[in-house]
Design a protein around this motif. Structure first.
Motif, mmCIF file in Angstrom:
data_model
loop_
_atom_site.group_PDB
_atom_site.id
_atom_site.type_symbol
_atom_site.label_atom_id
_atom_site.label_comp_id
_atom_site.label_asym_id
_atom_site.label_seq_id
_atom_site.Cartn_x
_atom_site.Cartn_y
_atom_site.Cartn_z
ATOM 1 N N LEU A 260 -28.972 4.359 49.403
ATOM 2 C CA LEU A 260 -27.918 3.742 48.615
ATOM 3 C C LEU A 260 -26.974 4.795 48.041
ATOM 4 C CD1 LEU A 260 -30.106 1.146 46.688
ATOM 5 C CD2 LEU A 260 -28.818 0.794 48.816
ATOM 6 N N ILE A 261 -27.473 6.028 47.965
ATOM 7 C CA ILE A 261 -26.656 7.151 47.507
ATOM 8 C C ILE A 261 -26.775 8.285 48.518
ATOM 9 C CG2 ILE A 261 -26.796 6.597 45.055
ATOM 10 C CD1 ILE A 261 -29.004 8.760 44.832
ATOM 11 N N ASP A 262 -25.762 9.126 48.523
ATOM 12 C CA ASP A 262 -25.794 10.290 49.397
ATOM 13 C C ASP A 262 -26.906 11.241 48.955
ATOM 14 O OD1 ASP A 262 -24.365 11.779 51.577
ATOM 15 O OD2 ASP A 262 -24.202 13.271 49.980
ATOM 16 N N GLU A 263 -27.238 12.166 49.823
ATOM 17 C CA GLU A 263 -28.326 13.099 49.547
ATOM 18 C C GLU A 263 -28.065 13.955 48.309
ATOM 19 O OE1 GLU A 263 -30.318 16.961 51.790
ATOM 20 O OE2 GLU A 263 -29.461 15.342 52.998
ATOM 21 N N ARG A 264 -26.830 14.268 48.034
ATOM 22 C CA ARG A 264 -26.487 15.216 46.958
ATOM 23 C C ARG A 264 -26.307 14.503 45.626
ATOM 24 N NH1 ARG A 264 -25.029 20.374 46.516
ATOM 25 N NH2 ARG A 264 -23.462 21.061 45.018
ATOM 26 N N ILE A 265 -26.949 15.052 44.586
ATOM 27 C CA ILE A 265 -26.823 14.565 43.208
ATOM 28 C C ILE A 265 -26.307 15.718 42.346
ATOM 29 C CG2 ILE A 265 -28.073 13.752 41.168
ATOM 30 C CD1 ILE A 265 -30.098 12.440 43.082
ATOM 31 N N ILE A 266 -25.293 15.455 41.549
ATOM 32 C CA ILE A 266 -24.763 16.474 40.629
ATOM 33 C C ILE A 266 -25.067 16.037 39.198
ATOM 34 C CG2 ILE A 266 -22.703 17.633 39.759
ATOM 35 C CD1 ILE A 266 -21.499 17.299 42.563
ATOM 36 N N VAL A 267 -25.770 16.892 38.472
ATOM 37 C CA VAL A 267 -26.065 16.644 37.056
ATOM 38 C C VAL A 267 -25.320 17.688 36.240
ATOM 39 C CG1 VAL A 267 -27.847 16.425 35.291
ATOM 40 C CG2 VAL A 267 -28.350 15.739 37.661
ATOM 41 N N ARG B 69 -30.875 16.279 47.080
ATOM 42 C CA ARG B 69 -30.571 17.646 46.658
ATOM 43 C C ARG B 69 -29.848 17.582 45.317
ATOM 44 N NH1 ARG B 69 -27.015 20.499 49.211
ATOM 45 N NH2 ARG B 69 -25.965 18.756 50.245
ATOM 46 N N VAL B 70 -30.366 18.326 44.355
ATOM 47 C CA VAL B 70 -29.815 18.274 43.005
ATOM 48 C C VAL B 70 -29.075 19.564 42.681
ATOM 49 C CG1 VAL B 70 -30.356 18.043 40.554
ATOM 50 C CG2 VAL B 70 -31.681 16.749 42.251
ATOM 51 N N ARG B 71 -27.858 19.427 42.195
ATOM 52 C CA ARG B 71 -27.123 20.547 41.618
ATOM 53 C C ARG B 71 -27.078 20.300 40.119
ATOM 54 N NH1 ARG B 71 -26.081 25.339 40.048
ATOM 55 N NH2 ARG B 71 -23.945 26.144 40.213
ATOM 56 N N PHE B 72 -27.761 21.150 39.354
ATOM 57 C CA PHE B 72 -27.858 20.983 37.915
ATOM 58 C C PHE B 72 -27.157 22.142 37.220
ATOM 59 C CE2 PHE B 72 -30.439 22.224 34.101
ATOM 60 C CZ PHE B 72 -29.938 21.246 33.251
ATOM 61 N N LEU B 73 -26.217 21.825 36.341
ATOM 62 C CA LEU B 73 -25.487 22.867 35.631
ATOM 63 C C LEU B 73 -25.410 22.517 34.145
ATOM 64 C CD1 LEU B 73 -23.947 25.507 35.803
ATOM 65 C CD2 LEU B 73 -21.861 24.206 36.230
ATOM 66 N N PRO B 74 -26.089 23.297 33.280
ATOM 67 C CA PRO B 74 -26.055 23.037 31.840
ATOM 68 C C PRO B 74 -24.933 23.803 31.148
ATOM 69 C CG PRO B 74 -27.739 24.667 32.330
ATOM 70 C CD PRO B 74 -27.089 24.315 33.646
ATOM 71 N N HIS B 75 -24.488 23.283 30.004
ATOM 72 C CA HIS B 75 -23.450 23.911 29.199
ATOM 73 C C HIS B 75 -23.863 23.883 27.732
ATOM 74 C CE1 HIS B 75 -21.439 22.338 32.792
ATOM 75 N NE2 HIS B 75 -20.492 23.242 32.620
ATOM 76 N N LEU B 76 -23.415 24.883 26.995
ATOM 77 C CA LEU B 76 -23.615 24.942 25.555
ATOM 78 C C LEU B 76 -22.318 24.538 24.870
ATOM 79 C CD1 LEU B 76 -25.782 25.843 23.447
ATOM 80 C CD2 LEU B 76 -24.603 28.039 23.381
#
Length: 355
Positions: free
Chosen positions: A175-182, A237-244
């Motif tokens: 239902l969703i593409d392989e790539r997830i961006i958080v 596949r998860v791309r996870f990028l945190p910010h302060l």
């Protein structure tokens, strides 16, 4: 009354545990440890506790370790690597252990050693640990003796993705593409109560920055949540990028997904509402309403908004929580309530504070 101990009560999650448990009708906080503040009343370190708790910090010596074994529940609000040194003896003594650090989050020893740069002290015990998101692991928590309390970022990501992964599994089609961006942001308290130059007021105020760009230790935890906890039948596949961000409390995670043709046929607003209809701490906002961090401040609430754009085949999930409550201490208390068979809301069912 349930006898509770908090190991490491001088950090932000430690004082949150004291605050929350002090109002719990079935809990008595009988032991609080700190090597640096042994013999000092907690309300001298945290004036906010005056009139709330008169407990005194104890050193973590042999006498204290014996006292921990007489408690019903022990919370570890300590740095990574501390809880795994004591958990085996405590669980063997019949004590329920909830670790707010990372010692019992990752089931993969290879990933634990890679991301936390230390060997695990009790790998056999790790196998029996339950990853503690009640809205996902409630059945396992009911019989758990050892809980790895999730990281704050993974809590938002896993709960933000749960209805999607479950729908995909149920339909047995992508239902969703392989790539997830958080794309996630946290207040400064998420870095802990420590005297670091990068965290002082002059450095963080009026500033916004990304960190962990080349990799962050919450990434494998999010991937574990998708693949093992939610049992995804499809590779993601998860791309996870945190910010302060320059605020004290709060966490905002924006999850970006590409919809397949089958995914565009799903009413995702309804899917989220159905999935979380019975969850008191999870609030799916009406269509067109988007969350902000102050709407959950100092509470155990997590609010979610869903935006679906079929013309662009895009799905955006917006998740907010207080990183110290639902992202840490509140979720730990919620886990304890489930483990002990209490009403899940005990000590937690209070409104966010505004302004």
């Amino acid at each position: 009354m349930i006898s509770v101990a908090i190991v490491g009560g001088t950090g932000y999650t430690g004082v949150e545990l004291i605050r929350l448990l002090s109002s719990h009708p079935k809990v008595s906080v009988d032991l609080l440890t700190s090597r640096s503040h042994a013999g000092t009343r907690a309300d001298q370190i945290f004036p906010s506790l005056r009139g709330i708790s008169d407990i005194v910090f104890s050193d973590l010596g042999d006498d204290t370790l014996n006292a921990l074994q007489k408690c019903d529940v022990v919370f570890f609000a300590t740095p990574h690597g501390v809880a795994m040194q004591q958990a085996e003896a405590l669980t063997q003594a019949g004590v329920k252990v909830i670790d707010l650090a990372a010692d019992f989050r990752l089931q993969s020893l290879v990933e634990f050693e890679q991301w936390y740069q230390q060997q695990h002290a009790c790998p056999e015990l790790l196998k029996s640990a339950v990853y503690g998101i009640p809205e996902v692991s409630r059945d396992k928590l009911r019989n758990a003796n050892l809980v790895g309390n999730p990281g704050c970022y993974p809590t938002t990501a896993i709960l933000g993705l749960k209805p999607i992964i479950e729908a995909q599994n149920a339909k047995n089609t992508r239902l969703i593409d392989e790539r997830i961006i958080v794309d996630a942001k946290s207040g400064v308290s998420g870095a802990g109560r420590q005297a670091k130059l990068a965290l002082n007021y002059a450095e963080t105020s009026d500033n916004f920055e990304a960190y962990g760009v080349t990799g962050h230790r919450h990434l494998p935890e999010i991937e574990q949540g998708i693949n093992i906890l939610l049992e995804s039948q499809f590779t993601q596949r998860v791309r996870f990028l945190p910010h302060l961000v320059p605020m004290i409390r709060g966490m905002y995670s924006s999850i970006h997904l590409e919809l397949t043709d089958a995914g565009k046929a799903v009413d995702w607003q309804q899917a989220f509402e159905d999935s979380y209809a019975d969850e008191v701490f999870l609030d799916v906002l009406p269509t067109g309403i988007y969350p902000d961090t102050r709407s959950v401040r100092a509470s155990n609430r997590l609010r979610i908004a869903v935006y679906q754009n079929n013309d662009r085949a895009e799905l955006t999930v917006l998740v907010v929580q207080d990183n110290l409550v639902k992202g840490a201490a509140g979720q730990a208390v919620q886990n304890m309530n489930v483990m002990l068979g209490f009403d899940e809301t005990l000590g937690l069912n209070f409104a966010p504070i505004v302004p």
